[in-house]
Write a protein that holds these residues in place. Structure first.
Motif, PDB file in Angstrom:
ATOM      1  N   CYS A 212     -25.003   8.770  17.582  1.00 52.87           N
ATOM      2  CA  CYS A 212     -24.766   9.829  18.569  1.00 52.87           C
ATOM      3  C   CYS A 212     -24.709  11.156  17.834  1.00 52.87           C
ATOM      4  O   CYS A 212     -23.930  11.314  16.892  1.00 52.87           O
ATOM      5  CB  CYS A 212     -23.441   9.566  19.291  1.00 52.87           C
TER       6      CYS A 212
ATOM      7  N   CYS B 186     -20.623   4.634  17.324  1.00 51.41           N
ATOM      8  CA  CYS B 186     -21.195   5.966  17.586  1.00 51.41           C
ATOM      9  C   CYS B 186     -22.002   6.515  16.409  1.00 51.41           C
ATOM     10  O   CYS B 186     -22.894   7.334  16.601  1.00 51.41           O
ATOM     11  CB  CYS B 186     -20.082   6.948  17.933  1.00 51.41           C
TER      12      CYS B 186
ATOM     13  N   CYS C 193     -16.757  14.549  17.540  1.00 49.06           N
ATOM     14  CA  CYS C 193     -16.158  13.941  18.734  1.00 49.06           C
ATOM     15  C   CYS C 193     -14.828  13.270  18.404  1.00 49.06           C
ATOM     16  O   CYS C 193     -14.758  12.419  17.508  1.00 49.06           O
ATOM     17  CB  CYS C 193     -17.133  12.912  19.299  1.00 49.06           C
TER      18      CYS C 193
ATOM     19  N   CYS D 101     -23.248   8.757  26.471  1.00 50.78           N
ATOM     20  CA  CYS D 101     -22.044   8.414  25.708  1.00 50.78           C
ATOM     21  C   CYS D 101     -21.749   6.927  25.908  1.00 50.78           C
ATOM     22  O   CYS D 101     -21.858   6.425  27.033  1.00 50.78           O
ATOM     23  CB  CYS D 101     -20.868   9.260  26.196  1.00 50.78           C
TER      24      CYS D 101
HETATM   25 FE1  SF4 Z   1     -20.872  10.130  21.132  1.00 54.49          FE
HETATM   26 FE2  SF4 Z   1     -19.481   9.194  23.174  1.00 54.49          FE
HETATM   27 FE3  SF4 Z   1     -19.198   8.144  20.773  1.00 54.49          FE
HETATM   28 FE4  SF4 Z   1     -18.257  10.580  21.281  1.00 54.49          FE
HETATM   29  S1  SF4 Z   1     -17.549   8.661  22.171  1.00 54.49           S
HETATM   30  S2  SF4 Z   1     -19.415   9.982  19.500  1.00 54.49           S
HETATM   31  S3  SF4 Z   1     -19.839  11.322  22.667  1.00 54.49           S
HETATM   32  S4  SF4 Z   1     -21.043   8.090  22.008  1.00 54.49           S
END
Ligand code: SF4
Length: 327
Positions: A290, A303, A296, A321
């Motif tokens: 991500c 992620c 985040c 997400c």
């Molecule tokens: Fe990405 Fe969602 Fe993981 Fe945050 S929680 S890093 S936005 S996938």
């Protein structure tokens, strides 16, 4: 004019723009920046699609791709059922009658040596309108944007910033477009004038049943104007949702952080601002997984390994997400 908001007027599919990174004396390509990276969305007739994100997220590049002011590296832009990227130069020139753009700084987009009549009638002249037709149309447009008939002989230096933006809007409307991309149209204006221009754009959209792609870094502006909102981060759409859903229940951690930064009008109400950690990653060296995981606060092991695609999160909203937030 009756509105039919079910008609899809614009459809971008997997749109991409990569810019080469050149280094050294001989400008050797050493990498590439994925400025727009697989963006898909639709806009319906009469709809305002707001596009928001921090500066450098790719929103202005996306705007230019939609109008084919720059050539995409991949993907498709369907406008009224035709693929714009397959049109010849002449076909594209004709299609541009229906597709216009209003840029951020009116002073940059008008020639200071021309008067308002010459500026607004530029597109009419390009499309072969007679002198009388140009004059009639410009007078109509001046009234539409709240300027006077006598203003047509004035030059840009004698207009205020807000009046100059009205002239730019009049020029964008000269050929009766169906879709207007508004690229930060009020950010260069005094706060006191911004509301007037936003109201004007809204009135005109309603009167002419126009579709707007409205770009801004300012969520308060996006909230005011948009039916639907796309949130961009590092070239990708992180969340898309109807305006009222996005502002009530943001599902993506990035959207929630952006929203938390909107000023709270009531000083007694506590602000819960989420400070984003770290810097925006280098777009030429995109993080694996991500692309938001380095900043985040909800990131988990998955992620940093896999990239999430947009998934339904209810109420017509989608978020890229693995762990969308609940209200
Ligand atoms: Fe990405 Fe969602 Fe993981 Fe945050 S929680 S890093 S936005 S996938």
């Amino acid at each position: 004019m009756p509105q039919n908001r079910s008609e899809i007027i614009l459809k971008a599919q997997n749109l991409e723009k990569r810019f080469p990174v050149l280094s050294g004396l001989i400008k050797k390509k050493t990498g590439e920046v994925r400025a727009v990276d697989g963006v898909s969305f639709e806009a319906r007739l009469g709809e305002v699609v707001g596009l928001v994100g921090e500066s450098g997220c790719g929103k202005s590049t996306l705007a230019r791709l939609l109008l084919r002011l720059i050539e995409p590296s991949g993907g498709q832009v369907m406008f009224q059922g035709r693929d714009l990227l397959n049109l010849s130069a002449e076909e594209m020139r004709k299609a541009r009658r229906d597709l216009q753009i209003v840029f951020q700084d009116p002073s940059d987009s008008i020639n200071p040596r021309l008067n308002a009549l010459e500026i607004v009638s530029e597109p009419l002249a390009v499309h072969g309108f007679s002198k009388q037709d140009r004059l009639d149309r410009v007078l109509e447009l001046m009234e539409l944007v709240g300027l006077g008939r006598d203003d047509i002989f004035r030059h840009p230096h004698s207009f205020s910033g807000g009046q100059k933006q009205r002239i730019v809007i009049a020029r964008a409307l000269a050929l009766n477009p169906k879709l207007v991309v508004c690229d930060e149209p009020v950010s260069a204006l005094d706060v006191s004038i911004q509301g007037q221009i936003l109201r004007l754009l809204d009135d005109i959209r309603e009167k002419l049943n126009l579709t707007y792609i409205f770009i801004s870094h300012d969520l308060a502006v996006i909230k005011y104007v948009s039916d639907r909102v796309l949130v961009m981060y590092l070239g990708k759409i992180m969340e898309q949702a109807p305006g009222e859903i996005l502002f009530k229940r943001p599902a993506h951690p990035y959207t929630r952080a952006l929203l938390s930064a909107i000023a709270v009008p009531n000083p007694r109400k506590k602000s819960h601002r989420i400070m984003l950690q770290g810097d925006v990653p280098n777009p030429a060296d995109m993080p694996k997984g991500c692309r938001f995981h380095t900043r985040c606060q909800y990131a988990r092991a998955r992620c940093s390994q896999e990239e999430p695609g947009l998934q339904d999160v209810g109420d017509g909203a989608k978020a890229a997400c693995f762990f969308p937030l609940e209200s």
